[in-house]
Design a protein around this motif. Structure first.
Motif, short mmCIF file in Angstrom:
data_model
loop_
_atom_site.label_atom_id
_atom_site.label_comp_id
_atom_site.label_asym_id
_atom_site.label_seq_id
_atom_site.Cartn_x
_atom_site.Cartn_y
_atom_site.Cartn_z
N TRP A 218 13.18 13.78 -10.16
CA TRP A 218 12.62 14.25 -8.89
C TRP A 218 11.12 13.99 -8.80
N PHE A 219 10.39 14.27 -9.89
CA PHE A 219 8.95 14.01 -9.89
C PHE A 219 8.67 12.52 -9.79
N ALA A 220 9.48 11.71 -10.47
CA ALA A 220 9.31 10.26 -10.39
C ALA A 220 9.57 9.76 -8.98
N PHE A 221 10.56 10.33 -8.31
CA PHE A 221 10.87 9.91 -6.93
C PHE A 221 9.73 10.29 -5.99
N ALA A 222 9.11 11.47 -6.22
CA ALA A 222 7.95 11.85 -5.39
C ALA A 222 6.82 10.85 -5.57
N GLY A 223 6.56 10.46 -6.83
CA GLY A 223 5.53 9.46 -7.09
C GLY A 223 5.88 8.11 -6.48
N PHE A 224 7.16 7.74 -6.51
CA PHE A 224 7.59 6.47 -5.94
C PHE A 224 7.39 6.44 -4.43
N VAL A 225 7.72 7.56 -3.76
CA VAL A 225 7.53 7.64 -2.30
C VAL A 225 6.05 7.47 -1.96
N LEU A 226 5.18 8.15 -2.69
CA LEU A 226 3.75 8.05 -2.42
C LEU A 226 3.25 6.63 -2.70
N PHE A 227 3.72 6.03 -3.80
CA PHE A 227 3.32 4.66 -4.14
C PHE A 227 3.74 3.67 -3.05
N MET A 228 4.98 3.79 -2.57
CA MET A 228 5.47 2.88 -1.54
C MET A 228 4.72 3.07 -0.23
N TRP A 229 4.33 4.32 0.07
CA TRP A 229 3.57 4.56 1.30
C TRP A 229 2.22 3.86 1.23
N PHE A 230 1.52 4.02 0.10
CA PHE A 230 0.22 3.33 -0.06
C PHE A 230 0.40 1.82 0.00
N ARG A 231 1.46 1.32 -0.58
CA ARG A 231 1.68 -0.13 -0.58
C ARG A 231 1.94 -0.65 0.84
N LEU A 232 2.73 0.09 1.60
CA LEU A 232 3.00 -0.32 2.98
C LEU A 232 1.74 -0.25 3.83
N VAL A 233 0.95 0.82 3.62
CA VAL A 233 -0.31 0.95 4.37
C VAL A 233 -1.24 -0.20 4.04
N ARG A 234 -1.35 -0.51 2.77
CA ARG A 234 -2.24 -1.61 2.36
C ARG A 234 -1.77 -2.95 2.94
N ARG A 235 -0.47 -3.20 2.89
CA ARG A 235 0.03 -4.46 3.44
C ARG A 235 -0.17 -4.53 4.94
N GLU A 236 0.05 -3.41 5.63
CA GLU A 236 -0.15 -3.39 7.08
C GLU A 236 -1.62 -3.56 7.43
N ALA A 237 -2.50 -2.93 6.63
CA ALA A 237 -3.94 -3.06 6.89
C ALA A 237 -4.41 -4.50 6.67
N GLU A 238 -3.91 -5.14 5.63
CA GLU A 238 -4.28 -6.53 5.38
C GLU A 238 -3.77 -7.44 6.48
N ALA A 239 -2.56 -7.15 6.98
CA ALA A 239 -2.03 -7.96 8.08
C ALA A 239 -2.87 -7.77 9.34
N ALA A 240 -3.31 -6.52 9.59
CA ALA A 240 -4.14 -6.26 10.76
C ALA A 240 -5.49 -6.97 10.63
N LYS A 241 -6.05 -7.00 9.42
CA LYS A 241 -7.32 -7.68 9.18
C LYS A 241 -7.18 -9.19 9.39
#
Length: 250
Positions: A218-241
């Motif tokens: 469960w703790f690993a899944f919480a970390g995975f969700v947060l990691f994937m969110w940051f990764r999606l945000v970063r990819r979307e921000a780079e695409a916007a740039k």
């Protein structure tokens, strides 16, 4: 650059993250609590498996019915010894022998199975004490077919008992029998005392470590969700740039 976070698509993603992470942390904490409860129960059972002179005693009837809280507690009863049985094929300190079980006819008329000690193979059991006695021993729940060492198949000679339980004894002796038994901390000469066993479900078994494993998942899944969110945000921000620089991919 991060205005995309306010779009309907990202509102859904953000809502999922906001709900998923606390839920995972809650479930992980709950599983961790279950594991800690099992550890505490195991430690308590281990302490009661070796009762000392300072452990408080209580009348037997106050400790019944036997559960995880009363198993191993020192209970007292008064009465007169009656029928005696050998419980064969019981191991103690790596040796095979028999428990010597004597029924105590209490003042209330009910019979209490008392394991007075362990006897080596071929040794003669001591005589049954006469007169009224008061016994103090560690309380144990009736054995079942899954209890280690029981002889549930039957066919034992007269005077022997395969399983220490009221269901077995009521067919062999008259009157009511306690659905519990006690083992004496001090055995008569020629025998060894039988240490009380920890109650079922109190050990660090597979279920306990499953709780610990679920905690990590469960703790690993919480970390995975947060990691994937940051990764999606970063990819979307780079695409916007890239779009702002006219580098929008074809």
């Amino acid at each position: 650059m991060y205005r995309f976070l306010l779009t309907p698509r990202w509102w859904g993603i953000n809502l999922f993250v906001v709900l998923a992470i606390p839920f995972c942390i809650f479930m992980g904490s709950w599983q961790l609590g279950r594991f800690e409860d099992r550890v505490d129960a195991h430690e308590t059972a281990q302490q009661r498996s070796a009762p000392d002179e300072q452990q408080t005693t209580a009348p037997l009837d106050e400790l019944l019915p036997v559960d995880k809280g009363t198993s191993g507690r020192l209970g007292t009863a008064r009465g007169r010894y009656g029928e005696q049985f050998l419980v064969p094929d019981r191991e103690l300190d790596g040796k095979r022998g028999s428990y010597v079980l004597t029924l105590l006819r209490t003042d209330g008329g009910k019979a209490l199975p008392v394991v007075r000690g362990w006897l080596p193979i071929s040794a003669e059991p001591p005589a049954v004490p006469t007169g009224e006695v008061t016994v103090t021993g560690a309380l144990q729940a009736s054995e079942t077919q899954s209890t280690e060492g029981v002889h549930a198949a039957g066919g034992l000679p007269s005077g022997q008992l395969g399983m220490i339980s009221a269901a077995t004894l009521v067919n062999l002796v008259p009157g009511d029998v306690y659905d519990a038994w006690i083992t004496l901390p001090v055995a008569p000469q020629g025998m060894q005392p039988v240490p009380p066993a920890a109650p079922q479900g109190s050990g660090l078994d597979l279920k306990a470590f499953q709780n610990l494993g679920y905690t990590l998942e469960w703790f690993a899944f919480a970390g995975f969700v947060l990691f994937m969110w940051f990764r999606l945000v970063r990819r979307e921000a780079e695409a916007a740039k890239d779009r702002a620089l006219g580098l929008d991919p074809v």
